[in-house]
Design a protein around this motif. Structure first.
Motif, short mmCIF file in Angstrom:
data_model
loop_
_atom_site.label_atom_id
_atom_site.label_comp_id
_atom_site.label_asym_id
_atom_site.label_seq_id
_atom_site.Cartn_x
_atom_site.Cartn_y
_atom_site.Cartn_z
N ASP A 293 8.47 7.18 17.04
CA ASP A 293 7.29 6.35 16.81
C ASP A 293 7.72 4.97 16.30
N VAL A 294 9.02 4.82 16.11
CA VAL A 294 9.58 3.56 15.59
C VAL A 294 10.86 3.28 16.36
N TYR A 295 11.25 2.02 16.42
CA TYR A 295 12.41 1.63 17.23
C TYR A 295 13.01 0.40 16.59
N THR B 174 9.60 9.11 12.75
CA THR B 174 8.35 8.37 12.52
C THR B 174 8.53 7.43 11.33
N SER B 175 9.80 7.19 10.91
CA SER B 175 10.01 6.40 9.68
C SER B 175 10.34 4.93 9.96
N ARG B 176 11.58 4.66 10.30
CA ARG B 176 11.97 3.29 10.66
C ARG B 176 13.05 3.36 11.71
N GLY B 177 13.00 2.45 12.69
CA GLY B 177 13.94 2.48 13.81
C GLY B 177 15.39 2.38 13.38
N VAL C 294 0.89 -1.16 0.00
CA VAL C 294 0.00 0.00 0.00
C VAL C 294 0.93 1.21 0.00
N PRO C 295 1.18 1.81 -1.16
CA PRO C 295 2.25 2.80 -1.24
C PRO C 295 1.99 4.06 -0.41
N ALA C 296 0.74 4.47 -0.31
CA ALA C 296 0.47 5.67 0.51
C ALA C 296 -0.88 5.48 1.18
N CYS D 140 12.35 9.31 5.58
CA CYS D 140 12.87 8.53 4.45
C CYS D 140 12.75 7.03 4.76
N PRO D 141 12.67 6.20 3.73
CA PRO D 141 12.61 4.76 3.98
C PRO D 141 13.96 4.25 4.46
N LEU D 142 13.95 3.13 5.16
CA LEU D 142 15.20 2.50 5.60
C LEU D 142 15.77 1.67 4.45
N LEU E 145 14.10 18.69 7.30
CA LEU E 145 13.15 17.68 6.82
C LEU E 145 13.95 16.67 6.01
N ILE E 146 14.10 15.46 6.54
CA ILE E 146 14.94 14.46 5.88
C ILE E 146 14.03 13.49 5.14
N GLY E 147 13.94 13.68 3.83
CA GLY E 147 13.02 12.88 3.00
C GLY E 147 11.77 13.69 2.69
N THR E 148 11.54 13.93 1.40
CA THR E 148 10.39 14.76 1.02
C THR E 148 9.48 14.00 0.05
N GLY E 149 9.17 12.75 0.41
CA GLY E 149 8.20 11.98 -0.36
C GLY E 149 6.80 12.33 0.14
N ASN E 150 5.90 11.35 0.12
CA ASN E 150 4.50 11.63 0.49
C ASN E 150 4.37 12.22 1.89
N ILE E 151 5.04 11.60 2.87
CA ILE E 151 4.89 12.05 4.25
C ILE E 151 5.66 13.35 4.49
N GLY E 152 6.90 13.39 3.97
CA GLY E 152 7.71 14.60 4.12
C GLY E 152 6.99 15.82 3.55
N SER F 244 4.15 3.69 20.05
CA SER F 244 4.48 2.39 19.46
C SER F 244 3.93 2.24 18.05
N HIS F 245 4.60 2.93 17.12
CA HIS F 245 4.29 2.85 15.68
C HIS F 245 2.80 3.12 15.42
N GLN F 246 2.35 4.27 15.91
CA GLN F 246 0.94 4.60 15.74
C GLN F 246 0.72 5.76 14.78
N TYR G 46 16.59 17.66 3.07
CA TYR G 46 17.58 16.83 2.39
C TYR G 46 16.86 15.63 1.80
N ASP G 47 17.06 15.41 0.52
CA ASP G 47 16.52 14.23 -0.16
C ASP G 47 17.39 14.03 -1.40
N PRO G 48 17.89 12.81 -1.64
CA PRO G 48 18.71 12.61 -2.85
C PRO G 48 17.95 12.94 -4.13
N HIS H 168 21.34 3.46 10.26
CA HIS H 168 22.06 4.24 11.29
C HIS H 168 22.59 5.57 10.75
N MET H 169 21.83 6.21 9.89
CA MET H 169 22.27 7.52 9.37
C MET H 169 22.38 8.55 10.50
N ILE H 170 21.60 8.37 11.58
CA ILE H 170 21.77 9.21 12.76
C ILE H 170 22.64 8.42 13.74
P1 NAI Z 1 8.03 7.95 -0.07
O1 NAI Z 1 8.58 6.81 -0.83
O2 NAI Z 1 6.86 8.71 -0.63
O3 NAI Z 1 9.20 9.03 0.17
C1 NAI Z 1 10.43 8.72 0.69
C2 NAI Z 1 11.40 9.85 0.30
O4 NAI Z 1 12.63 9.62 0.97
C3 NAI Z 1 11.70 9.89 -1.21
O5 NAI Z 1 11.54 11.21 -1.68
C4 NAI Z 1 13.16 9.44 -1.28
O6 NAI Z 1 13.88 10.05 -2.34
C5 NAI Z 1 13.68 9.91 0.07
N1 NAI Z 1 14.91 9.26 0.52
C6 NAI Z 1 15.36 8.00 0.23
N2 NAI Z 1 16.54 7.79 0.87
C7 NAI Z 1 16.83 8.92 1.55
C8 NAI Z 1 17.89 9.32 2.40
N3 NAI Z 1 18.90 8.49 2.67
N4 NAI Z 1 17.85 10.56 2.93
C9 NAI Z 1 16.83 11.41 2.68
N5 NAI Z 1 15.80 11.09 1.89
C10 NAI Z 1 15.78 9.87 1.34
O7 NAI Z 1 7.71 7.42 1.38
P2 NAI Z 1 6.67 8.00 2.44
O8 NAI Z 1 5.31 7.51 2.13
O9 NAI Z 1 6.87 9.45 2.59
O10 NAI Z 1 7.13 7.25 3.77
C11 NAI Z 1 8.39 7.46 4.34
C12 NAI Z 1 8.64 6.38 5.38
O11 NAI Z 1 7.76 6.57 6.48
C13 NAI Z 1 8.33 4.95 4.91
O12 NAI Z 1 9.40 4.39 4.19
C14 NAI Z 1 8.12 4.24 6.20
O13 NAI Z 1 9.36 3.76 6.66
C15 NAI Z 1 7.62 5.33 7.15
N6 NAI Z 1 6.21 5.15 7.52
C16 NAI Z 1 5.91 5.17 8.86
C17 NAI Z 1 4.60 5.02 9.27
C18 NAI Z 1 4.23 5.10 10.73
O14 NAI Z 1 3.12 4.69 11.09
N7 NAI Z 1 5.08 5.61 11.60
C19 NAI Z 1 3.52 4.77 8.31
C20 NAI Z 1 3.94 4.83 6.93
C21 NAI Z 1 5.25 4.99 6.56
#
Ligand code: NAI
Length: 328
Positions: free
Chosen positions: A256-258, A230-233, A95-97, A203-205, A147-154, A292-294, A171-173, A211-213
């Motif tokens: 929100d993640v660990y 709130t991304s990945r632990g 489910v991408p978004a 950003c996704p893991l 703001l590290i990562g500017t995809g859907n959530i960023g 806890s990942h909410q 910052y986003d590549p 361990h970027m931080i």
């Molecule tokens: P997305 O795929 O729309 O955007 C991710 C962005 O991160 C992209 O623009 C990509 O270029 C960028 N990126 C990739 N590697 C990077 C790096 N090393 N440094 C900076 N930017 C980088 O993903 P979306 O939907 O925004 O989700 C982001 C993450 O949030 C997901 O991968 C997931 O791990 C996490 N997530 C957490 C949830 C929660 O309940 N806490 C729920 C949904 C997602």
């Protein structure tokens, strides 16, 4: 199709049953692992969540059991070995978004709670303590945010930050042109971090940013800054963050993640002795907030997860193009 749903909580069952498009669903509370992969015998598909582990050994067993499809009810897929899936001939759909706003709003809730200490104020007032001692915060207006990562959530979080009048550097590549046109400035990771009072990870893991931080990047933080994840632990080296909190280099932490969350999150362990010393240490800090990942957990997001999961299943079954396939 006959679908085995792993890591099921009551709310998952409720939403999946409501939006089921005609599949046979069997719910398991267990997290998928090599130990319980035998449960998957006779199923066409598995529906998995963030902490189910689908590694190479699990895929070998799934292939033998006749499973053909993995339906991830999440966006991230770092828990799935995609080359192993492809070798086993098993498709992986996600489910991408699902309401990126839900996670972005939760990130802001964490910033506001840590900053204005509303959780402490709530408890104090209930005990008749109306003192403001220790509750001082800072204005978010003109506050510098990385703001590290500017995809859907960023992107969704950027809109919220703009509403608060924050000064954001991202910052986003792969910088987003539409956001640049809206006035967002991009820099390197180091540039974004160096100026910021708040650093938020979106950003996704991956293997590249595990361990970027860490102690090196934490040393670049402005002293006393806030870190929100709130991304990945696995984006954070937990022990390094603990040291930075102890020294005061890090002023606030919202998680929100660990990294070891699969042992803890989504379970009621209130009667157990927690064996994870790092989370116990983190919980002991007054300037750390852990949920806890909410982040995703809103009604709208749960509906979106359920409807997209079944749309994915239906597309596979009908031989339609798989819009949400993830591949190695
Ligand atoms: P997305 O795929 O729309 O955007 C991710 C962005 O991160 C992209 O623009 C990509 O270029 C960028 N990126 C990739 N590697 C990077 C790096 N090393 N440094 C900076 N930017 C980088 O993903 P979306 O939907 O925004 O989700 C982001 C993450 O949030 C997901 O991968 C997931 O791990 C996490 N997530 C957490 C949830 C929660 O309940 N806490 C729920 C949904 C997602």
């Amino acid at each position: 199709m006959k679908i085995a749903v792993f890591s099921t909580c009551k709310y998952d069952q409720e939403f999946l049953e409501k939006y089921n498009s005609g599949h046979e669903l069997v719910f398991f509370e267990a997290v998928l692992s090599l130990q319980n992969v035998a449960l998957t015998q006779g199923f066409d598909a598995l529906c998995l969540f963030v902490n189910d582990r689908a590694d190479a050994e699990v895929f070998a067993a799934l292939e033998e059991n006749g499973v053909r499809l993995i339906l991830l009810r999440c966006a991230g897929f770092n828990n799935v070995d995609l080359p192993a899936a492809s070798e086993a001939g098993i498709k992986v759909l996600r489910v991408p978004a699902y309401s990126p706003e839900a996670v972005a709003e939760h990130a802001m809730a964490m910033v506001l709670t840590l900053n204005r200490k509303t959780h402490k104020a709530y408890n104090r007032v209930r005990e008749g303590n109306f003192s403001l001692e220790g509750l001082i915060g800072f204005n978010l207006h003109h506050c510098k945010v990385a703001l590290i990562g500017t995809g859907n959530i960023g992107k969704a979080f950027y809109k919220i930050l703009k509403g608060f009048g924050c000064e954001v550097m991202a910052y986003d590549p792969y910088p987003d042109e539409s956001l640049i046109n809206e006035g967002l400035k991009y820099g390197t990771l180091e540039e974004a971090i160096a100026e910021a009072e708040v650093v938020s990870l979106h950003c996704p893991l991956s293997d590249d940013n595990h361990h970027m931080i860490n102690s090196t990047t934490l040393a670049l933080f402005k002293k006393g800054a806030m870190l929100i994840n709130t991304s990945r632990g696995g984006l954070i080296a937990t022990q390094d963050v603990i040291e930075a909190l102890k020294s005061g280099q890090l002023g606030y932490l919202g998680l929100d993640v660990y990294e070891q969350e699969s042992e803890l999150f989504f379970q009621n362990l209130s009667e157990d002795v927690i064996q994870d010393d790092q989370i116990s240490r983190l919980i002991s800090f007054p300037n750390v907030l852990i949920t806890s990942h909410q982040g995703f957990f809103t009604k709208e997001a749960m509906e979106q997860i359920a409807t997209t999961t079944f749309a994915n299943a239906d597309a596979y079954e009908s031989g339609l193009p798989l819009m949400n396939e993830v591949q190695a």
